[in-house]
Design a protein around this motif. Structure first.
Motif, short mmCIF file in Angstrom:
data_model
loop_
_atom_site.label_atom_id
_atom_site.label_comp_id
_atom_site.label_asym_id
_atom_site.label_seq_id
_atom_site.Cartn_x
_atom_site.Cartn_y
_atom_site.Cartn_z
N GLU A 17 -7.49 39.63 -17.25
CA GLU A 17 -7.07 40.46 -18.39
C GLU A 17 -5.68 41.04 -18.19
N LEU A 18 -5.33 41.34 -16.95
CA LEU A 18 -4.02 41.92 -16.64
C LEU A 18 -2.91 40.89 -16.75
N GLU A 19 -3.12 39.70 -16.13
CA GLU A 19 -2.08 38.67 -16.07
C GLU A 19 -2.16 37.66 -17.21
N ASN A 20 -3.26 37.69 -17.99
CA ASN A 20 -3.50 36.71 -19.06
C ASN A 20 -3.41 35.28 -18.54
N SER A 21 -4.00 35.09 -17.37
CA SER A 21 -4.01 33.76 -16.74
C SER A 21 -5.25 33.63 -15.87
N GLU A 22 -5.82 32.41 -15.84
CA GLU A 22 -7.01 32.17 -15.00
C GLU A 22 -6.64 31.97 -13.53
N PHE A 23 -5.39 31.62 -13.29
CA PHE A 23 -4.94 31.31 -11.93
C PHE A 23 -4.03 32.41 -11.39
N HIS A 24 -4.30 32.82 -10.16
CA HIS A 24 -3.51 33.88 -9.52
C HIS A 24 -3.03 33.41 -8.14
N TYR A 25 -1.92 33.96 -7.73
CA TYR A 25 -1.30 33.54 -6.46
C TYR A 25 -1.07 34.76 -5.57
N PHE A 26 -1.56 34.65 -4.33
CA PHE A 26 -1.53 35.80 -3.41
C PHE A 26 -0.68 35.53 -2.16
N SER B 186 -1.55 26.10 -3.26
CA SER B 186 -0.18 26.16 -3.77
C SER B 186 0.56 27.32 -3.10
N TYR B 187 1.57 27.02 -2.30
CA TYR B 187 2.26 28.05 -1.50
C TYR B 187 3.47 28.66 -2.22
N LEU B 188 3.84 28.11 -3.38
CA LEU B 188 5.03 28.61 -4.07
C LEU B 188 4.69 29.32 -5.39
N GLY B 189 3.43 29.68 -5.56
CA GLY B 189 2.98 30.28 -6.83
C GLY B 189 3.70 31.56 -7.18
N THR B 190 3.72 32.52 -6.25
CA THR B 190 4.33 33.83 -6.54
C THR B 190 5.84 33.73 -6.70
N THR B 191 6.47 32.92 -5.86
CA THR B 191 7.94 32.78 -5.95
C THR B 191 8.36 32.17 -7.29
N GLU C 144 6.19 29.11 -14.84
CA GLU C 144 4.72 29.05 -14.71
C GLU C 144 4.34 27.84 -13.86
N PRO C 145 3.78 28.05 -12.66
CA PRO C 145 3.44 26.90 -11.80
C PRO C 145 2.15 26.23 -12.25
N MET C 146 2.07 24.91 -11.98
CA MET C 146 0.82 24.19 -12.27
C MET C 146 -0.19 24.55 -11.19
N PRO C 147 -1.42 24.84 -11.56
CA PRO C 147 -2.41 25.24 -10.54
C PRO C 147 -2.74 24.10 -9.58
N SER C 148 -3.11 24.46 -8.37
CA SER C 148 -3.48 23.45 -7.37
C SER C 148 -4.97 23.16 -7.48
N LEU C 149 -5.42 22.13 -6.74
CA LEU C 149 -6.82 21.74 -6.79
C LEU C 149 -7.73 22.77 -6.13
N THR C 150 -7.19 23.51 -5.14
CA THR C 150 -7.98 24.57 -4.51
C THR C 150 -8.23 25.70 -5.50
N ASP C 151 -7.26 26.00 -6.34
CA ASP C 151 -7.43 27.05 -7.36
C ASP C 151 -8.55 26.67 -8.34
N SER D 281 -1.68 18.02 -1.96
CA SER D 281 -3.07 17.62 -2.26
C SER D 281 -3.25 16.11 -2.09
N ARG D 282 -2.24 15.35 -2.49
CA ARG D 282 -2.33 13.88 -2.35
C ARG D 282 -2.36 13.48 -0.88
N PHE D 283 -1.60 14.17 -0.05
CA PHE D 283 -1.58 13.89 1.39
C PHE D 283 -2.97 14.08 1.98
N VAL D 284 -3.62 15.19 1.62
CA VAL D 284 -4.98 15.49 2.11
C VAL D 284 -5.98 14.49 1.53
N LEU D 285 -5.80 14.14 0.25
CA LEU D 285 -6.73 13.23 -0.43
C LEU D 285 -6.73 11.83 0.19
#
Length: 842
Positions: A93-102, A529-534, A541-548, A714-718
């Motif tokens: 509700e605060l960020e109006n987004s389902e994905f958050h970066y910490f 995704s390690y560059l979300g906040t930056t 707006e970054p594209m969400p990662s598969l872990t998110d 994600s592709r590297f891990v996959l």
């Protein structure tokens, strides 16, 4: 690990929880905050810390053997789960987004992304393992009986006659001898050829010294090469670039720990059954021994109350009804005067309520008229007040549960001496304390009946008055019944005569209830995704990662479906939409939901329900059956594949016969009828969401998750995970980094197809002599079409039109306007200062 270590872990988790609860109470008393960044950081830190506590409580609950401790832990565990969901909802509700970066917060707390991975409680499946196995057997039997499941028959091998067998052996043996003879003759021929050439050229015999030198040279070079390779490997292991050689092997200590865990689970089950038996036996023992004494003491106390009331008021009191609590109203540490006053006050309150209701009706009518006039003004006023007030933490449903569990731990377990209880069996004293109250309550009901009769006799004998019948209570009840009847309309049961088993069987035969694949959520591999906040700081707006995506499935699907207590009080999610290109793993996530929670899977896709239960009545019957079985055998997942077809803007000619829009009108009504007690989740999957009419589509699916194509990490891990999963081996000759770079734009489905086509049975047999290379996978990848940037942009544009996407865009626009306003103010100040300076110089 031992009992002591798990007890210590529990104590540490409780301490951490206690600190967090105190912080939450302190934050409530603070003034509302206006800065969104500080608000998000406070919410995010709470969220991360609660997730860490959740991980500890989950392991403790899974491994602690003591049955009474587990009850306290379970209460706190469910409270923590619910609080995590509440915090997540507030962040959305605060960020109006389902994905958050910490990223920045994790860096400050010195934590890795693995620490905020939400664990799936193992008790979701463990506690109903027998039920799930029985259900699987029943489902398999129904499928076999209806002929929907293919029975794997053994291949019939025709026996060969003896003469034929001997002939085959002879052929193969002669061929083997022929091959050996051919190689032997080839060696002889080559030796003769060498001798002939030597004679013709007149070359002398071989120089032994030169031959020895050559052998030495080659051998020394080879040994040195081996040493350098070994040194390089050791260096890479030391730097942490390569895993150690023992990394792949399962160590003895790990195997031992796994065995201990399984044994602990067995002991846990044994202790649980003993505890359940003890609850019954101790209760009966208390009723037999302490029951008569409790009965006598209660009767004495009530008689004393009769005498005191008569002494003060001059007459015997009226005995409280069962609705008023019976004798509990007498034993609530009150004097006879207070009890009499309370009874009189209740009658007065009932009379006052009638008057207030009449006044309330008149006031409501006046307010309605005022509201119609000033609706526009109110909206403006609301936005202004929200901006002025700022943000404050919303009230929680789970904080009282956690506080109660925390207090129970402090009162009972924190300083309890358990040196006598080494095997960690149940504590009989605690059971006695609990069951004594229950026994008292049961005896109190019996005593109340006896004492009511005794009071009647006393009144007749002493005061000579008959007991007046209370008619008011009966009238009130009838009124309440009428009101409740108006509010709640009972749903018509279209199948009242049929059992759940028969409905279940019919749904399986019709293909509406299907068997889910055994897929774990951890199999949905991806990188954080390690560059979300930056990126967000630079307004990108970054594209969400598969872990998110995996995290959101755990939060919105698995945790509420797995726990009834969490589902009832947490923010309710009735429908979930998974949108994204083909091969991204949408169906896999649906199956993972069912596997992790033990849920039934119903398939209401447009292609699956085509031609089944025709007409309006048929459709109603189908939906009634599906949702009746889903509610009865909850948790349940109702999957709607190609969800956009139900809400088509325009139905294509080829699909008109299929009637894809059958569910359009009925689906919103059914979702409204779902209550908090019903653990039923509707999950839609779509690869073409832009074909649907957006408004009704978003009304049904209020939670929309956009699943992107995998990024480089994600592709590297996959690649690594899928190659190992299909029996391949990752060696130095296989450049996974190169594969990850080349496969940009390809989804998980494309990578799985490429690996499976290359790793055939024949290729797996050649693995030891011929290791895998990156070039082998390129041809099978090239045959498939990737997801192009244009297609990804269409998904982004569509998502921006959804309610949450619009709210996000609006918030960003407001932020930019505020920033520009501040900048203009500064510029104006500078200009004015410059003009003043010029005037002074003149």
């Amino acid at each position: 690990m031992s009992h002591i270590t798990y007890n210590k872990m529990w104590a540490e988790a409780q301490e951490a929880l206690n600190g967090l609860l105190q912080r939450e109470i302190e934050d409530k008393s603070l003034k509302p905050q206006k800065d969104r960044i500080t608000v998000f950081q406070t919410l995010a830190t709470f969220y991360i810390k609660y997730v860490q506590i959740f991980c500890n409580f989950e392991t403790v609950y899974d491994q602690i053997v003591h049955p009474q401790k587990r009850l306290v832990i379970r209460q706190v565990l469910e409270g923590v789960m619910g609080r995590i969901l509440e915090l997540k909802n507030e962040m959305v509700e605060l960020e109006n987004s389902e994905f958050h970066y910490f990223d920045d917060i994790l860096q400050d707390l010195k934590l890795s992304p693995e620490h905020i991975e939400i664990p799936i409680p193992r008790y979701f499946i463990k506690e109903k393992l027998k039920v799930l196995r029985e259900r699987e057997k029943i489902l398999a039997q129904i499928l076999i009986n209806s002929g929907l499941q293919d029975i794997k028959l053994k291949k019939y091998i025709k026996p060969l006659p003896l003469e034929e067998v001997i002939r085959v052996i002879q052929i193969s043996e002669r061929a083997r001898q022929g091959r050996l003879r051919a190689t032997f003759m080839k060696q002889i021929y080559l030796e003769e050829k060498r001798e002939r050439q030597a004679r013709l050229q007149g070359v002398k015999g071989p120089n032994l010294d030169a031959a020895a030198l050559r052998i030495q040279k080659v051998w020394r070079g080879f040994t040195q090469w081996k040493k350098t390779v070994k040194m390089r490997e050791e260096e890479m292991i030391f730097l942490g670039m390569n895993p150690p050689p023992q990394f792949q092997r399962i160590s003895a200590s790990v195997a031992r720990a796994q065995n201990v865990e399984t044994k602990r689970c067995e002991v846990q089950g044994r202790h649980e059954t003993e505890y359940e038996k003890a609850l019954v036996s101790i209760k009966t023992h208390l009723r037999e021994i302490e029951g008569p004494d409790i009965k006598e003491s209660l009767q004495d106390q009530i008689r004393q109350w009769f005498i005191e009331c008569r002494h003060i008021t001059g007459k015997f009191p009226d005995y409280p009804n069962e609705e008023e609590g019976g004798s509990t109203a007498i034993f609530s540490q009150k004097t006879p005067d207070q009890v009499a006053a309370e009874l009189a006050a209740k009658e007065e309150e009932a009379a006052v309520k009638k008057k207030t209701k009449e006044k309330g009706k008149k006031e409501k009518e006046k307010k309605k008229k005022k509201k119609k006039k000033g609706k526009g003004k109110e909206k403006k006023g609301k936005t202004d007040t929200e901006e002025e007030e700022g943000w404050k933490m919303a009230p929680s449903n789970f904080l009282p549960i956690m506080e109660e569990g925390n207090n129970r731990y402090k009162d009972v377990w924190q300083n309890r001496d358990e040196r006598w209880n080494f095997p960690q069996e149940y504590d009989p004293e605690l059971i006695k304390e609990e069951k004594r109250k229950e026994v008292e309550e049961e005896i109190r009901v019996q005593v109340d009946e006896l004492m009511r009769q005794e009071l009647k006799n006393l009144k007749l004998a002493v005061d000579r008055e008959k007991e007046k019948k209370r008619k008011k209570g009966g009238k009130k009840k009838k009124k309440k019944g009428k009101k409740s009847g108006k509010k709640k309309k009972k749903e018509k049961d279209l199948t009242p005569d049929r059992t759940i088993d028969s409905l279940y069987e019919e749904l399986v035969e019709e293909g509406l209830l299907i068997k889910s694949k055994t897929v774990k959520l951890s199999d949905y591999v991806g990188e954080y995704s390690y560059l979300g906040t930056t990126l967000r700081q630079v307004d990108i707006e970054p594209m969400p990662s598969l872990t998110d995506v995996r995290q959101l499935i755990a939060l919105y699907g698995i945790l509420p479906l797995g726990s009834q207590a969490v589902h009832e009080k947490a923010p309710l999610v009735k429908a979930l939409l998974l949108a994204g290109p083909t091969g991204v793993g949408k169906k896999m996530l649906v199956h993972a939901l069912c596997t992790e929670t033990g849920a039934n899977l119903f398939n209401l896709s447009a292609s699956n329900i085509a031609g089944k239960y025709p007409g309006k009545s048929g459709l109603q019957m189908m939906l009634h059956m599906v949702f009746k079985v889903a509610k009865q055998l909850q948790p349940s997942v109702i999957w709607i594949g190609d969800a956009e077809k139900t809400f088509y803007k325009k139905v294509p000619k080829s699909e008109k016969e299929m009637e894809p829009k059958r569910l359009k009108k009925n689906l919103p009504k059914i979702l409204k009828s779902l209550k908090a007690e019903d653990r039923v989740l509707v999950v839609g999957t779509t690869h073409r969401p832009f074909d649907a009419d957006l408004r009704p589509f978003c009304k049904v699916y209020k939670k929309i998750l956009l699943i992107p194509r995998p990024d480089y990490a994600s592709r590297f891990v996959l690649w690594k995970h899928i190659i190992l999963q299909n029996g391949g081996a990752v060696t130095k000759s296989l450049n996974i980094s190169c594969l990850a770079k080349v496969s940009d734009g390809f989804t998980q489905g494309h990578i799985v197809y490429a690996v499976q086509t290359v790793l055939s049975e024949r290729r797996l047999r050649q693995m030891t002599n011929k290791p895998l290379t990156a070039a082998e996978f390129l041809s099978s990848l090239a045959r498939q079409d990737p997801v192009y940037k244009e297609e990804e942009e269409t998904y982004k544009v569509w998502y921006a039109k959804t309610p949450l996407g619009k709210a996000r865009a609006r918030a960003l626009m407001e932020g930019e306007e505020v920033g520009k306003g501040k900048g203009k103010g500064k510029d104006k100040g500078k200009k004015k200062g410059g003009k003043k300076g010029k005037k002074k110089k003149k």
